[in-house]
Design an enzyme around this catalytic site. Structure first.
Site, PDB file in Angstrom:
ATOM      1  N   HIS A  72      48.032  56.197  69.754  1.00  0.00           N
ATOM      2  CA  HIS A  72      49.337  56.518  69.156  1.00  0.00           C
ATOM      3  C   HIS A  72      49.951  57.718  69.858  1.00  0.00           C
ATOM      4  CE1 HIS A  72      48.992  54.368  64.982  1.00  0.00           C
ATOM      5  NE2 HIS A  72      48.810  53.556  66.010  1.00  0.00           N
ATOM      6  N   TYR A 201      53.779  59.959  57.440  1.00  0.00           N
ATOM      7  CA  TYR A 201      53.461  61.007  56.459  1.00  0.00           C
ATOM      8  C   TYR A 201      54.740  61.231  55.649  1.00  0.00           C
ATOM      9  CZ  TYR A 201      49.065  62.347  58.756  1.00  0.00           C
ATOM     10  OH  TYR A 201      47.783  62.364  59.262  1.00  0.00           O
ATOM     11  N   PRO A 294      42.272  66.475  53.744  1.00  0.00           N
ATOM     12  CA  PRO A 294      42.426  65.464  54.799  1.00  0.00           C
ATOM     13  C   PRO A 294      43.812  65.382  55.447  1.00  0.00           C
ATOM     14  CG  PRO A 294      42.394  64.423  52.635  1.00  0.00           C
ATOM     15  CD  PRO A 294      42.091  65.871  52.419  1.00  0.00           C
ATOM     16  N   LYS A 298      41.559  66.366  60.207  1.00  0.00           N
ATOM     17  CA  LYS A 298      40.722  67.241  61.047  1.00  0.00           C
ATOM     18  C   LYS A 298      39.218  67.159  60.792  1.00  0.00           C
ATOM     19  CE  LYS A 298      43.784  68.940  63.600  1.00  0.00           C
ATOM     20  NZ  LYS A 298      43.923  68.033  64.705  1.00  0.00           N
ATOM     21  N   TYR A 384      47.986  68.811  65.652  1.00  0.00           N
ATOM     22  CA  TYR A 384      47.564  67.476  65.206  1.00  0.00           C
ATOM     23  C   TYR A 384      46.829  66.746  66.331  1.00  0.00           C
ATOM     24  CZ  TYR A 384      47.765  63.080  62.572  1.00  0.00           C
ATOM     25  OH  TYR A 384      47.427  61.941  61.888  1.00  0.00           O
TER      26      TYR A 384
HETATM   27  P1  FAD Z   1      28.832  63.393  56.948  1.00  0.00           P
HETATM   28  O1  FAD Z   1      29.595  62.273  57.525  1.00  0.00           O
HETATM   29  O2  FAD Z   1      29.035  63.725  55.512  1.00  0.00           O
HETATM   30  O3  FAD Z   1      27.297  63.123  57.222  1.00  0.00           O
HETATM   31  C1  FAD Z   1      26.278  63.866  56.583  1.00  0.00           C
HETATM   32  C2  FAD Z   1      25.067  62.983  56.427  1.00  0.00           C
HETATM   33  O4  FAD Z   1      23.982  63.739  55.895  1.00  0.00           O
HETATM   34  C3  FAD Z   1      25.315  61.835  55.462  1.00  0.00           C
HETATM   35  O5  FAD Z   1      25.028  60.596  56.074  1.00  0.00           O
HETATM   36  C4  FAD Z   1      24.420  62.149  54.289  1.00  0.00           C
HETATM   37  O6  FAD Z   1      23.954  60.985  53.636  1.00  0.00           O
HETATM   38  C5  FAD Z   1      23.300  62.927  54.968  1.00  0.00           C
HETATM   39  N1  FAD Z   1      22.539  63.757  54.032  1.00  0.00           N
HETATM   40  C6  FAD Z   1      22.976  64.423  52.939  1.00  0.00           C
HETATM   41  N2  FAD Z   1      21.968  65.002  52.305  1.00  0.00           N
HETATM   42  C7  FAD Z   1      20.845  64.736  53.019  1.00  0.00           C
HETATM   43  C8  FAD Z   1      19.466  65.059  52.849  1.00  0.00           C
HETATM   44  N3  FAD Z   1      19.054  65.752  51.787  1.00  0.00           N
HETATM   45  N4  FAD Z   1      18.573  64.616  53.772  1.00  0.00           N
HETATM   46  C9  FAD Z   1      18.992  63.868  54.830  1.00  0.00           C
HETATM   47  N5  FAD Z   1      20.275  63.517  55.028  1.00  0.00           N
HETATM   48  C10 FAD Z   1      21.196  63.949  54.128  1.00  0.00           C
HETATM   49  N6  FAD Z   1      38.336  63.136  57.252  1.00  0.00           N
HETATM   50  C11 FAD Z   1      39.488  62.798  57.794  1.00  0.00           C
HETATM   51  O7  FAD Z   1      39.829  63.348  58.844  1.00  0.00           O
HETATM   52  N7  FAD Z   1      40.275  61.810  57.205  1.00  0.00           N
HETATM   53  C12 FAD Z   1      39.878  61.154  56.063  1.00  0.00           C
HETATM   54  O8  FAD Z   1      40.569  60.281  55.554  1.00  0.00           O
HETATM   55  C13 FAD Z   1      38.668  61.497  55.472  1.00  0.00           C
HETATM   56  N8  FAD Z   1      38.240  60.894  54.342  1.00  0.00           N
HETATM   57  C14 FAD Z   1      37.082  61.302  53.776  1.00  0.00           C
HETATM   58  C15 FAD Z   1      36.654  60.718  52.599  1.00  0.00           C
HETATM   59  C16 FAD Z   1      35.484  61.171  51.969  1.00  0.00           C
HETATM   60  C17 FAD Z   1      35.049  60.531  50.676  1.00  0.00           C
HETATM   61  C18 FAD Z   1      34.732  62.196  52.561  1.00  0.00           C
HETATM   62  C19 FAD Z   1      33.462  62.712  51.904  1.00  0.00           C
HETATM   63  C20 FAD Z   1      35.145  62.757  53.758  1.00  0.00           C
HETATM   64  C21 FAD Z   1      36.326  62.323  54.376  1.00  0.00           C
HETATM   65  N9  FAD Z   1      36.772  62.890  55.574  1.00  0.00           N
HETATM   66  C22 FAD Z   1      37.917  62.522  56.112  1.00  0.00           C
HETATM   67  C23 FAD Z   1      36.014  63.887  56.269  1.00  0.00           C
HETATM   68  C24 FAD Z   1      35.161  63.273  57.365  1.00  0.00           C
HETATM   69  O9  FAD Z   1      34.731  62.001  56.999  1.00  0.00           O
HETATM   70  C25 FAD Z   1      33.998  64.222  57.572  1.00  0.00           C
HETATM   71  O10 FAD Z   1      34.550  65.456  58.024  1.00  0.00           O
HETATM   72  C26 FAD Z   1      32.956  63.719  58.544  1.00  0.00           C
HETATM   73  O11 FAD Z   1      32.247  62.627  57.984  1.00  0.00           O
HETATM   74  C27 FAD Z   1      31.984  64.835  58.882  1.00  0.00           C
HETATM   75  O12 FAD Z   1      30.865  64.329  59.523  1.00  0.00           O
HETATM   76  P2  FAD Z   1      29.450  64.984  59.285  1.00  0.00           P
HETATM   77  O13 FAD Z   1      28.527  64.211  60.157  1.00  0.00           O
HETATM   78  O14 FAD Z   1      29.544  66.449  59.430  1.00  0.00           O
HETATM   79  O15 FAD Z   1      29.121  64.746  57.748  1.00  0.00           O
HETATM   80  C1  DHB Z   2      43.708  58.842  57.892  1.00  0.00           C
HETATM   81  C2  DHB Z   2      43.205  59.847  57.111  1.00  0.00           C
HETATM   82  C3  DHB Z   2      43.820  61.080  57.126  1.00  0.00           C
HETATM   83  O1  DHB Z   2      43.335  62.064  56.378  1.00  0.00           O
HETATM   84  C4  DHB Z   2      44.930  61.309  57.902  1.00  0.00           C
HETATM   85  O2  DHB Z   2      45.520  62.529  57.877  1.00  0.00           O
HETATM   86  C5  DHB Z   2      45.418  60.297  58.686  1.00  0.00           C
HETATM   87  C6  DHB Z   2      44.796  59.061  58.678  1.00  0.00           C
HETATM   88  C7  DHB Z   2      43.040  57.512  57.863  1.00  0.00           C
HETATM   89  O3  DHB Z   2      42.075  57.376  57.101  1.00  0.00           O
HETATM   90  O4  DHB Z   2      43.466  56.620  58.595  1.00  0.00           O
END
Ligand code: FAD
Ligand code: DHB
Length: 393
Positions: A72, A201, A294, A298, A384
């Site tokens: 995009h 947005y 969100p 980021k 962004y």
């Molecule tokens: P995570 O993806 O959370 O991975 C952490 C892992 O550690 C998980 O698999 C978990 O099961 C594991 N874990 C936890 N506890 C333990 C333990 N005790 N022992 C072993 N493993 C463990 N970001 C956006 O930019 N846009 C979005 O729309 C968006 N939507 C989101 C929706 C939700 C519900 C959530 C929670 C987050 C969202 N985010 C979004 C944020 C984005 O998904 C996260 O920033 C990203 O997943 C971070 O990656 P990570 O690997 O740091 O953490």
């Molecule tokens: C999506 C999620 C976001 O938080 C955002 O700012 C833009 C896109 C998505 O899930 O596609």
């Protein structure tokens, strides 16, 4: 058992870190409390910054992303009676990619399968020990109920906001900053072609709305709702009506095409930063150290940026016995974390209805400026589309 780096958490941060380290010949083991199917099916983020895509490309993980993802150039900003396109490529020379976190996680899982790397899914009772010494270790119970111990040179906490790693840092050496926003998002996935070429947005007096997508046939949409909203109060019909109103159905002939909703969830909105992101031989990366609301897309990108910096720091530490990058890791990562925390706060407060008429006028004035002044647009675009990683190193 013994490894060089014990990684707690098989989300994007943990899997990517283990992949990058293994490519440099560093021995890693990943421990994950959920099943692989659960981790790969979790619907979360969808927008990748240019620097995130660069990291995946350099790691040999970008093939499907380039084939199936959407490049995009920018986003649309909408508010009643006005729609403006911001072209990030024209403004700052880089755009973003739309590619679901589910797909990215599957690509990482497939790369680990090919490398035959050590991952333990479905573990429980994960606990970190002796992180202040050169001989830290992690104990856990495996999927068959057997108690296990993994000794390591370094432990990396990639276990998200509620995992045990951050909790293992003594309170008196950790600072925490937190903000709970008075909004939540209702997110839906729908089996319908996106009604837009690039993300919309939208500001509206009823609340924020966002039109995103996952593929040519699947749309991802969000609505601002009250925190604590019961999903049962939002029928599919009510969701599509609210989306149509807030996204500007009818504006200049634009129409929102509704379709079958396949997934619905309510997400809280909060900001959280814990520092330092290192204590002794424990390093924190991704959501384990910080959460952003969100609106700026980021969260996932920050996790990837942390890991890119940390992988190089650990390589230098473990292969060259040079601790300088490891010692600088927290400070290096936190510069980007706070920049993105600010940008996420700025996007959130500009776009979410507060119910206060004075706030609404300020938001509209801000949107008008951001959408029409080159300085305003460039500021949004630069943040962004993401700051180059090289600047942070
Ligand atoms: P995570 O993806 O959370 O991975 C952490 C892992 O550690 C998980 O698999 C978990 O099961 C594991 N874990 C936890 N506890 C333990 C333990 N005790 N022992 C072993 N493993 C463990 N970001 C956006 O930019 N846009 C979005 O729309 C968006 N939507 C989101 C929706 C939700 C519900 C959530 C929670 C987050 C969202 N985010 C979004 C944020 C984005 O998904 C996260 O920033 C990203 O997943 C971070 O990656 P990570 O690997 O740091 O953490
Ligand atoms: C999506 C999620 C976001 O938080 C955002 O700012 C833009 C896109 C998505 O899930 O596609």
């Amino acid at each position: 058992m013994r490894t060089e780096v014990a990684v707690v958490g098989a989300g994007p941060a943990g899997l990517l870190l283990a992949h990058l380290l293994a490519a440099d010949g560093v021995d890693c083991v990943v421990l994950e409390s959920r099943s692989r199917e659960y981790v790969e099916g979790r619907i979360r983020a969808g927008i990748l910054e240019a620097s995130t895509v660069d990291v995946f490309d350099r790691a040999g993980l970008g093939e499907r992303l380039h084939r199936e993802g959407f490049a995009h150039r920018g986003i649309h900003l909408h508010w009643p009676h006005e729609r403006h396109h911001l072209d990030f490529v024209d403004l700052v020379g880089r755009g973003v990619w739309v590619y679901g976190q589910t797909e990215l996680t599957k690509d990482l899982g497939a790369a680990h399968d090919r490398a035959g790397s050590a991952r333990w899914y479905d573990v429980s009772d994960t606990a970190l020990h002796d992180i202040e010494t050169d001989r830290p270790y992690v104990t856990f119970v495996d999927d068959e109920g057997a108690a296990q111990r993994m000794d390591a040179d370094v432990v990396v906490g990639c276990d998200g906001s509620f995992g045990p790693s951050r909790q293992a840092v003594p309170r008196d050496v950790q600072d925490v900053w937190q903000r709970d926003y008075p909004y939540a998002w209702l997110g839906v996935l729908a089996d319908v072609a996106p009604s837009t070429d690039e993300l919309i947005y939208a500001w509206h007096p009823d609340g924020f709305a966002l039109h995103s997508m996952r593929s040519a046939h699947v749309s991802r949409l969000y609505l601002q709702v009250e925190p604590g909203t019961d999903i049962e109060d939002w029928s599919d019909e009510r969701i599509w009506d609210a989306l149509a109103t807030r996204l500007g159905d009818g504006h200049d002939g634009w129409q929102l095409m509704p379709g079958p909703i396949t997934d619905k969830s309510v997400l809280p909105m909060r900001s959280f930063v814990a520092a330092p992101m290192r204590h002794g031989r424990l390093f924190l990366a991704g959501d384990a150290a910080h959460i952003v609301p969100p609106t700026g897309a980021k969260g996932l990108n920050l996790a990837v940026a942390d890991v890119a910096v940390l992988a190089e720091a650990l390589r230098q530490l473990l292969r060259k016995h040079d601790a300088s990058l490891a010692d600088a890791y927290s400070q290096t990562a936190l510069r980007r974390v706070w920049r993105c925390t600010h940008f996420s706060w700025w996007m959130t407060t500009m776009l979410h209805a507060t119910g206060d008429p004075f706030d609404a006028q300020l938001q509209l004035a801000q949107l008008q400026w951001v959408a029409t002044s080159t300085a305003g647009m460039t500021g949004l675009a630069e943040n962004y589309a993401g700051l180059p990683l090289a600047l942070e190193a």
